[in-house]
Write an enzyme that holds these catalytic residues in place. Structure first.
Site, PDB file in Angstrom:
ATOM      1  N   TYR A  32      46.221  42.056  31.937  1.00  0.00           N
ATOM      2  CA  TYR A  32      47.415  41.292  32.303  1.00  0.00           C
ATOM      3  C   TYR A  32      48.666  42.170  32.287  1.00  0.00           C
ATOM      4  O   TYR A  32      49.726  41.748  31.821  1.00  0.00           O
ATOM      5  CB  TYR A  32      47.583  40.074  31.384  1.00  0.00           C
ATOM      6  CG  TYR A  32      46.322  39.248  31.310  1.00  0.00           C
ATOM      7  CD1 TYR A  32      45.941  38.447  32.387  1.00  0.00           C
ATOM      8  CD2 TYR A  32      45.479  39.291  30.200  1.00  0.00           C
ATOM      9  CE1 TYR A  32      44.761  37.723  32.360  1.00  0.00           C
ATOM     10  CE2 TYR A  32      44.296  38.564  30.162  1.00  0.00           C
ATOM     11  CZ  TYR A  32      43.949  37.787  31.244  1.00  0.00           C
ATOM     12  OH  TYR A  32      42.784  37.069  31.215  1.00  0.00           O
TER      13      TYR A  32
ATOM     14  N   TYR B 173      40.924  27.295  30.439  1.00  0.00           N
ATOM     15  CA  TYR B 173      40.749  28.708  30.804  1.00  0.00           C
ATOM     16  C   TYR B 173      39.249  29.000  30.823  1.00  0.00           C
ATOM     17  O   TYR B 173      38.547  28.703  29.859  1.00  0.00           O
ATOM     18  CB  TYR B 173      41.449  29.651  29.816  1.00  0.00           C
ATOM     19  CG  TYR B 173      41.164  31.101  30.136  1.00  0.00           C
ATOM     20  CD1 TYR B 173      41.896  31.758  31.131  1.00  0.00           C
ATOM     21  CD2 TYR B 173      40.142  31.798  29.505  1.00  0.00           C
ATOM     22  CE1 TYR B 173      41.603  33.076  31.471  1.00  0.00           C
ATOM     23  CE2 TYR B 173      39.849  33.117  29.837  1.00  0.00           C
ATOM     24  CZ  TYR B 173      40.590  33.746  30.820  1.00  0.00           C
ATOM     25  OH  TYR B 173      40.291  35.045  31.159  1.00  0.00           O
TER      26      TYR B 173
ATOM     27  N   ASP C  62      31.934  25.052  28.416  1.00  0.00           N
ATOM     28  CA  ASP C  62      32.247  26.468  28.251  1.00  0.00           C
ATOM     29  C   ASP C  62      32.575  26.687  26.780  1.00  0.00           C
ATOM     30  O   ASP C  62      33.679  26.391  26.324  1.00  0.00           O
ATOM     31  CB  ASP C  62      33.426  26.839  29.162  1.00  0.00           C
ATOM     32  CG  ASP C  62      33.855  28.292  28.993  1.00  0.00           C
ATOM     33  OD1 ASP C  62      33.405  28.942  28.030  1.00  0.00           O
ATOM     34  OD2 ASP C  62      34.658  28.763  29.822  1.00  0.00           O
TER      35      ASP C  62
ATOM     36  N   LYS D 151      31.818  36.019  24.049  1.00  0.00           N
ATOM     37  CA  LYS D 151      32.719  36.460  22.988  1.00  0.00           C
ATOM     38  C   LYS D 151      32.000  36.786  21.670  1.00  0.00           C
ATOM     39  O   LYS D 151      31.548  37.903  21.511  1.00  0.00           O
ATOM     40  CB  LYS D 151      33.830  35.437  22.801  1.00  0.00           C
ATOM     41  CG  LYS D 151      34.773  35.454  24.019  1.00  0.00           C
ATOM     42  CD  LYS D 151      36.158  34.930  23.711  1.00  0.00           C
ATOM     43  CE  LYS D 151      37.158  35.396  24.740  1.00  0.00           C
ATOM     44  NZ  LYS D 151      37.508  34.410  25.749  1.00  0.00           N
TER      45      LYS D 151
END
Ligand SMILES: *Cc1c(COP(=O)(O)O)cnc(C)c1O
Length: 432
Positions: free
Chosen positions: A21, A153, A253, A282
């Site tokens: 980002y 997200y 998710d 993750k």
């Protein structure tokens, strides 16, 4: 000691290396990490007088057991000496098989099949492909859109981006390029805040769009990188019922929420419902290597297999990487061999107590804690440089974003360090 002097390393970093980002060249220098152990990052040189920082971020939700863990190191070493990788087409191996079996064991009952890939975003792409192909195979190709709620997200590749929050997810930049998905309102904020009219809104959205919707995809209980918001698990039951009633698949998710972070092993456990497809990533490898998994029910798998194209056409080069799979298996073992729920509760209490004073700070509109997640909500966009510097001065690594300062410590963090982390969050909230 690193071989590159820090100023030279940073100059090369600025010249060549793109960060997340960030523009290229970067506008701010990152901190140079030399090594990490337990819950501490060791910097290559002192910054604001600190050579070591307590890690409040678990390297983006992933490093559950801290860094340089002897058990995970041993799993890596043992596997490295056998083979670090072989292709997965036509070949299989014990690390992948054992990991898949373990994942099926610990996830909700109807999830029986596991597709291993290399990152969370890819696991979401695979989930979407499964759902769309399921309906194509059933002769319903019009069911090709996704329904989600705002504020989510799901990753940075195209399909995941298309279901990220349309305001926070740069949809404007990508209008005409991103697939256009269906958005319900964001769930009312608060784990304990159940609103029947919002449940009706969800039911209505699923019913109204069922003919064109392949799947509903949501982050259960905690919307993570979309704004660190919590919602009532009851909405997951509402979605499950609505999806069953109208013939729509349900995808959870759990890339950020999986492996105990919210206080249950998977966030689906707060609601007692199972999805048709679940994404994990993750913390899957305890933060060691990139690996993700998409799990599905036999119904989804059999549906795809009955189609004109009876295969799932997906096959990452590094699919089921044995090194990552061995570490993931060891990491799950480490987690489940301890009273992880008690550890998460201990962290939850420490965060509740340590972050409570933030509510009185100027510029703070709220403090929320769930499991091993603590969030301080600001009424303005955070000054990232000032907030980070304040945390570093307090000896802690934080990475605030938007209007949030948040922590998600490794589960192994001791009480004293948790206290320091909370003080750093307060300092960052004041400075940022
Ligand atoms: C981080 C995240 C992803 C993307 O995972 P990557 O490994 O970064 O591609 C997807 N969904 C959720 C909920 C996440 O938190």
């Amino acid at each position: 000691m690193p071989e590159l002097p820090v100023p030279e390393l940073l100059a090369l970093d600025r010249a060549h290396v793109w960060h997340p980002y960030a523009p290229m060249p970067g506008r701010t220098d990152p901190l140079v990490v030399d090594s990490a152990s337990g819950v501490r990052l060791r910097l290559a040189e002192p910054v604001h007088g600190r050579r070591e920082l307590i890690d409040g971020m678990s390297s983006w939700w992933s490093a559950l057991h801290g860094y340089n863990h002897p058990v995970l190191n041993e799993a890596a070493r043992g596997q490295l000496e056998r083979m670090s990788h072989v292709m997965f087409g036509g070949l299989t191996h014990e690390p992948a098989v054992r990991l898949a079996q373990r994942l099926v064991e610990i996830t909700p009952e109807p999830l029986r099949h596991v597709f291993l890939s290399d990152s969370g975003s890819v696991s979401v792409e695979v989930a979407v492909k499964m759902c769309l192909q399921y309906w194509r195979s059933a002769g319903r190709p019009a069911k090709r859109r996704l329904l989600t709620w705002r504020g989510g997200y799901h990753g940075d590749t195209w399909q995941p981006m298309s279901v990220c929050d349309p305001d926070g997810g740069m949809h404007q930049l990508w209008s005409g390029v991103l697939p256009e998905q269906i958005f319900a309102d964001a769930p009312p904020a608060g784990y304990d805040a159940y609103d029947e009219s919002y449940a009706d809104h969800l039911r209505d959205m699923v019913a109204r769009h069922a003919d064109e919707t392949a799947a509903v995809i949501v982050e259960p209980v905690v919307q993570n990188a979309g704004g660190m918001r919590f919602h009532s698990p009851a909405y997951l039951r509402v979605l499950r019922e609505a999806c069953d009633e109208h013939g729509v698949l349900l995808v959870f998710d759990e890339i950020a929420t999986g492996f105990g972070r919210t206080g249950t092993l998977f966030a689906a456990g707060h609601a007692g419902v199972a999805p048709d497809v679940m994404c994990l990533g993750k913390a899957l490898t305890g933060g060691y290597l990139s690996m993700a998994a998409t799990l599905c029910t036999p119904e989804v798998a059999e549906g795809i297999s009955r189609g004109e194209f009876p295969v799932l056409a997906h096959g990452p080069t590094f699919m089921a990487n044995p090194l990552a799979a061995s570490i993931a298996h060891a990491s799950i073992g480490l987690l489940l061999d301890q009273d992880w729920a008690l550890e998460v509760k201990r962290i939850e209490s420490a965060l509740r107590e340590g972050l409570a004073p933030a509510a009185e700070l100027p510029g703070v509109t709220g403090v929320r804690v769930l499991g091993a997640i603590g969030v301080v909500q600001l009424d303005h966009p955070v000054d990232l440089a000032a907030a980070t510097a304040a945390a570093v001065r307090a000896g802690v690594w934080l990475r605030p974003f938007r209007d949030l300062v948040y922590v998600m410590p490794p589960f192994v963090m001791g009480d004293e360090d948790l206290g320091t982390v909370c003080e750093a969050v307060l300092a960052a909230a004041v400075a940022g």
